[in-house]
Design a protein around this motif. Structure first.
Motif, PDB file in Angstrom:
ATOM      1  N   LYS A  92       9.400  -0.537  10.398  1.00  0.00           N
ATOM      2  CA  LYS A  92       8.251   0.157  10.997  1.00  0.00           C
ATOM      3  C   LYS A  92       7.657   1.142  10.000  1.00  0.00           C
ATOM      4  O   LYS A  92       6.440   1.249   9.873  1.00  0.00           O
ATOM      5  CB  LYS A  92       8.665   0.887  12.279  1.00  0.00           C
ATOM      6  CG  LYS A  92       8.771  -0.014  13.473  1.00  0.00           C
ATOM      7  CD  LYS A  92       9.013   0.779  14.741  1.00  0.00           C
ATOM      8  CE  LYS A  92       9.189  -0.189  15.900  1.00  0.00           C
ATOM      9  NZ  LYS A  92       9.522   0.504  17.142  1.00  0.00           N
ATOM     10  N   ARG A  93       8.517   1.840   9.300  1.00  0.00           N
ATOM     11  CA  ARG A  93       8.046   2.788   8.294  1.00  0.00           C
ATOM     12  C   ARG A  93       7.217   2.060   7.237  1.00  0.00           C
ATOM     13  O   ARG A  93       6.143   2.512   6.843  1.00  0.00           O
ATOM     14  CB  ARG A  93       9.237   3.492   7.646  1.00  0.00           C
ATOM     15  CG  ARG A  93       8.866   4.571   6.668  1.00  0.00           C
ATOM     16  CD  ARG A  93      10.144   5.233   6.093  1.00  0.00           C
ATOM     17  NE  ARG A  93       9.844   6.340   5.251  1.00  0.00           N
ATOM     18  CZ  ARG A  93       9.410   6.252   3.992  1.00  0.00           C
ATOM     19  NH1 ARG A  93       9.227   5.081   3.438  1.00  0.00           N
ATOM     20  NH2 ARG A  93       9.162   7.321   3.281  1.00  0.00           N
ATOM     21  N   GLU A  94       7.709   0.916   6.790  1.00  0.00           N
ATOM     22  CA  GLU A  94       6.992   0.126   5.789  1.00  0.00           C
ATOM     23  C   GLU A  94       5.664  -0.390   6.341  1.00  0.00           C
ATOM     24  O   GLU A  94       4.658  -0.403   5.630  1.00  0.00           O
ATOM     25  CB  GLU A  94       7.874  -1.032   5.299  1.00  0.00           C
ATOM     26  CG  GLU A  94       7.301  -1.809   4.145  1.00  0.00           C
ATOM     27  CD  GLU A  94       7.080  -1.006   2.871  1.00  0.00           C
ATOM     28  OE1 GLU A  94       6.187  -1.376   2.090  1.00  0.00           O
ATOM     29  OE2 GLU A  94       7.783   0.010   2.658  1.00  0.00           O
ATOM     30  N   LYS A  95       5.644  -0.801   7.605  1.00  0.00           N
ATOM     31  CA  LYS A  95       4.387  -1.246   8.236  1.00  0.00           C
ATOM     32  C   LYS A  95       3.354  -0.125   8.243  1.00  0.00           C
ATOM     33  O   LYS A  95       2.171  -0.363   8.019  1.00  0.00           O
ATOM     34  CB  LYS A  95       4.638  -1.695   9.681  1.00  0.00           C
ATOM     35  CG  LYS A  95       5.173  -3.075   9.844  1.00  0.00           C
ATOM     36  CD  LYS A  95       5.281  -3.383  11.340  1.00  0.00           C
ATOM     37  CE  LYS A  95       5.937  -4.713  11.576  1.00  0.00           C
ATOM     38  NZ  LYS A  95       6.075  -4.999  13.007  1.00  0.00           N
ATOM     39  N   ILE A  96       3.810   1.073   8.515  1.00  0.00           N
ATOM     40  CA  ILE A  96       2.905   2.225   8.535  1.00  0.00           C
ATOM     41  C   ILE A  96       2.306   2.449   7.150  1.00  0.00           C
ATOM     42  O   ILE A  96       1.092   2.602   6.999  1.00  0.00           O
ATOM     43  CB  ILE A  96       3.648   3.486   9.038  1.00  0.00           C
ATOM     44  CG1 ILE A  96       4.024   3.316  10.516  1.00  0.00           C
ATOM     45  CG2 ILE A  96       2.794   4.736   8.829  1.00  0.00           C
ATOM     46  CD1 ILE A  96       5.027   4.335  11.036  1.00  0.00           C
ATOM     47  N   LEU A  97       3.148   2.429   6.124  1.00  0.00           N
ATOM     48  CA  LEU A  97       2.658   2.642   4.760  1.00  0.00           C
ATOM     49  C   LEU A  97       1.706   1.524   4.335  1.00  0.00           C
ATOM     50  O   LEU A  97       0.649   1.780   3.750  1.00  0.00           O
ATOM     51  CB  LEU A  97       3.828   2.769   3.786  1.00  0.00           C
ATOM     52  CG  LEU A  97       4.766   3.959   4.013  1.00  0.00           C
ATOM     53  CD1 LEU A  97       5.881   3.962   2.981  1.00  0.00           C
ATOM     54  CD2 LEU A  97       4.024   5.275   4.014  1.00  0.00           C
ATOM     55  N   LYS A  98       2.063   0.292   4.657  1.00  0.00           N
ATOM     56  CA  LYS A  98       1.184  -0.838   4.309  1.00  0.00           C
ATOM     57  C   LYS A  98      -0.158  -0.728   5.023  1.00  0.00           C
ATOM     58  O   LYS A  98      -1.190  -1.125   4.475  1.00  0.00           O
ATOM     59  CB  LYS A  98       1.864  -2.170   4.633  1.00  0.00           C
ATOM     60  CG  LYS A  98       2.924  -2.543   3.625  1.00  0.00           C
ATOM     61  CD  LYS A  98       3.521  -3.903   3.897  1.00  0.00           C
ATOM     62  CE  LYS A  98       4.545  -4.239   2.826  1.00  0.00           C
ATOM     63  NZ  LYS A  98       5.124  -5.548   3.002  1.00  0.00           N
ATOM     64  N   SER A  99      -0.138  -0.196   6.231  1.00  0.00           N
ATOM     65  CA  SER A  99      -1.390  -0.005   6.972  1.00  0.00           C
ATOM     66  C   SER A  99      -2.299   0.978   6.253  1.00  0.00           C
ATOM     67  O   SER A  99      -3.521   0.799   6.220  1.00  0.00           O
ATOM     68  CB  SER A  99      -1.095   0.498   8.386  1.00  0.00           C
ATOM     69  OG  SER A  99      -0.398  -0.483   9.106  1.00  0.00           O
ATOM     70  N   VAL A 100      -1.712   2.022   5.677  1.00  0.00           N
ATOM     71  CA  VAL A 100      -2.506   2.999   4.917  1.00  0.00           C
ATOM     72  C   VAL A 100      -3.171   2.312   3.730  1.00  0.00           C
ATOM     73  O   VAL A 100      -4.362   2.502   3.478  1.00  0.00           O
ATOM     74  CB  VAL A 100      -1.634   4.189   4.450  1.00  0.00           C
ATOM     75  CG1 VAL A 100      -2.412   5.097   3.515  1.00  0.00           C
ATOM     76  CG2 VAL A 100      -1.103   4.967   5.641  1.00  0.00           C
ATOM     77  N   TYR A 101      -2.432   1.473   3.020  1.00  0.00           N
ATOM     78  CA  TYR A 101      -3.002   0.762   1.862  1.00  0.00           C
ATOM     79  C   TYR A 101      -4.120  -0.178   2.307  1.00  0.00           C
ATOM     80  O   TYR A 101      -5.187  -0.213   1.702  1.00  0.00           O
ATOM     81  CB  TYR A 101      -1.938  -0.042   1.111  1.00  0.00           C
ATOM     82  CG  TYR A 101      -0.708   0.735   0.714  1.00  0.00           C
ATOM     83  CD1 TYR A 101      -0.796   2.034   0.220  1.00  0.00           C
ATOM     84  CD2 TYR A 101       0.551   0.173   0.822  1.00  0.00           C
ATOM     85  CE1 TYR A 101       0.342   2.746  -0.139  1.00  0.00           C
ATOM     86  CE2 TYR A 101       1.694   0.871   0.455  1.00  0.00           C
ATOM     87  CZ  TYR A 101       1.584   2.151  -0.014  1.00  0.00           C
ATOM     88  OH  TYR A 101       2.705   2.849  -0.377  1.00  0.00           O
ATOM     89  N   MET A 102      -3.850  -0.931   3.367  1.00  0.00           N
ATOM     90  CA  MET A 102      -4.824  -1.900   3.846  1.00  0.00           C
ATOM     91  C   MET A 102      -6.108  -1.204   4.312  1.00  0.00           C
ATOM     92  O   MET A 102      -7.212  -1.626   3.966  1.00  0.00           O
ATOM     93  CB  MET A 102      -4.228  -2.731   4.993  1.00  0.00           C
ATOM     94  CG  MET A 102      -5.090  -3.900   5.391  1.00  0.00           C
ATOM     95  SD  MET A 102      -4.398  -5.018   6.646  1.00  0.00           S
ATOM     96  CE  MET A 102      -2.804  -4.397   7.022  1.00  0.00           C
ATOM     97  N   LEU A 103      -5.959  -0.144   5.083  1.00  0.00           N
ATOM     98  CA  LEU A 103      -7.137   0.578   5.571  1.00  0.00           C
ATOM     99  C   LEU A 103      -7.907   1.225   4.425  1.00  0.00           C
ATOM    100  O   LEU A 103      -9.137   1.211   4.416  1.00  0.00           O
ATOM    101  CB  LEU A 103      -6.715   1.635   6.596  1.00  0.00           C
ATOM    102  CG  LEU A 103      -6.258   1.081   7.946  1.00  0.00           C
ATOM    103  CD1 LEU A 103      -5.596   2.177   8.778  1.00  0.00           C
ATOM    104  CD2 LEU A 103      -7.422   0.458   8.694  1.00  0.00           C
ATOM    105  N   THR A 104      -7.204   1.766   3.457  1.00  0.00           N
ATOM    106  CA  THR A 104      -7.874   2.366   2.299  1.00  0.00           C
ATOM    107  C   THR A 104      -8.648   1.291   1.544  1.00  0.00           C
ATOM    108  O   THR A 104      -9.785   1.517   1.133  1.00  0.00           O
ATOM    109  CB  THR A 104      -6.866   3.057   1.362  1.00  0.00           C
ATOM    110  OG1 THR A 104      -6.168   4.064   2.096  1.00  0.00           O
ATOM    111  CG2 THR A 104      -7.561   3.695   0.178  1.00  0.00           C
ATOM    112  N   GLY A 105      -8.049   0.115   1.387  1.00  0.00           N
ATOM    113  CA  GLY A 105      -8.723  -0.986   0.711  1.00  0.00           C
ATOM    114  C   GLY A 105      -9.981  -1.434   1.421  1.00  0.00           C
ATOM    115  O   GLY A 105     -10.952  -1.833   0.787  1.00  0.00           O
ATOM    116  N   LYS A 106      -9.980  -1.340   2.745  1.00  0.00           N
ATOM    117  CA  LYS A 106     -11.147  -1.797   3.526  1.00  0.00           C
ATOM    118  C   LYS A 106     -12.207  -0.722   3.698  1.00  0.00           C
ATOM    119  O   LYS A 106     -13.397  -1.019   3.666  1.00  0.00           O
ATOM    120  CB  LYS A 106     -10.691  -2.254   4.913  1.00  0.00           C
ATOM    121  CG  LYS A 106      -9.955  -3.563   4.912  1.00  0.00           C
ATOM    122  CD  LYS A 106      -9.561  -3.960   6.325  1.00  0.00           C
ATOM    123  CE  LYS A 106      -8.798  -5.281   6.289  1.00  0.00           C
ATOM    124  NZ  LYS A 106      -8.295  -5.651   7.610  1.00  0.00           N
TER     125      LYS A 106
END
Length: 192
Positions: free
Chosen positions: A8-22
């Motif tokens: 879950k922690r990793e999903k949260i961090l990946k979400s930050v990267y994905m949202l920043t990219g978009k």
């Protein structure tokens, strides 16, 4: 109390990267992170106190992964130019294969977030990048690298790799061996 789920922690961090990219780092919100991660906002607060903590830890995580990738197969005992080229290729490959993380790290470093723990982050950066500092010092001792402060040389090197990867990602120029070689040649001429 139940242990925290590292997935879950990793999903949260990946979400930050994905949202920043978009949409860019400034537009990232807690609700957007929780929605993208598929985690309730309340659950997100079990893992992190606030958005600032999420962003700080996301930066530390991606900086650590990028640094590990940069020094894969690094050998300070081979010629300086060849060693530096290895770091360059590794860094360029990482940036091209991890576009969202690349956008995140670039935007983070241009934002106010970098100032929150700047001294601590700089000390960690210097520790993680000791191989590059040592390589530049070796090159200076051999008289083939300009006698400038290492952080200036590293900033120049890093900026050139960033610009090249950004141009490739934005399709300003095609990814090919000639481009990669020419870019490294310009970097080398700039620091030697």
């Amino acid at each position: 109390m139940r242990p925290l789920d590292p997935d879950k922690r990793e999903k949260i961090l990946k979400s930050v990267y994905m949202l920043t990219g978009k949409q860019g780092l400034a537009s990232v919100t807690i609700s957007g992170i929780s929605k993208t991660a598929g985690i309730a906002a309340g659950t997100l607060y079990i893992y992190f106190r606030n958005k600032e903590e999420i962003v700080q830890l996301a930066y530390a995580a991606v900086e650590d992964k990028m640094t590990q990738a940069m020094y894969r197969d690094f050998d300070i005992n081979i010629p300086v130019k060849q060693s530096l080229n290895k770091i360059y290729i590794n860094m360029l490959n990482y940036r091209l294969k991890n576009c969202d993380e690349t956008i995140f790290i670039d935007q983070y470093q241009q934002s106010g977030y970098i100032q929150i723990n700047f001294s601590k982050q700089l000390a960690e950066y210097e520790k993680q990048n000791k191989p590059l500092y040592n390589l530049l010092e070796k090159g200076q001792q051999e008289g083939i690298i300009k006698a400038l402060d290492a952080i200036i040389l590293i900033s120049f090197f890093d900026g050139a790799v960033r610009s090249c990867s950004t141009g490739i990602i934005q399709k300003l120029f095609p990814l090919n061996k000639q481009l990669i070689d020419d870019n490294f040649d310009m970097i080398w001429r700039g620091i030697s």
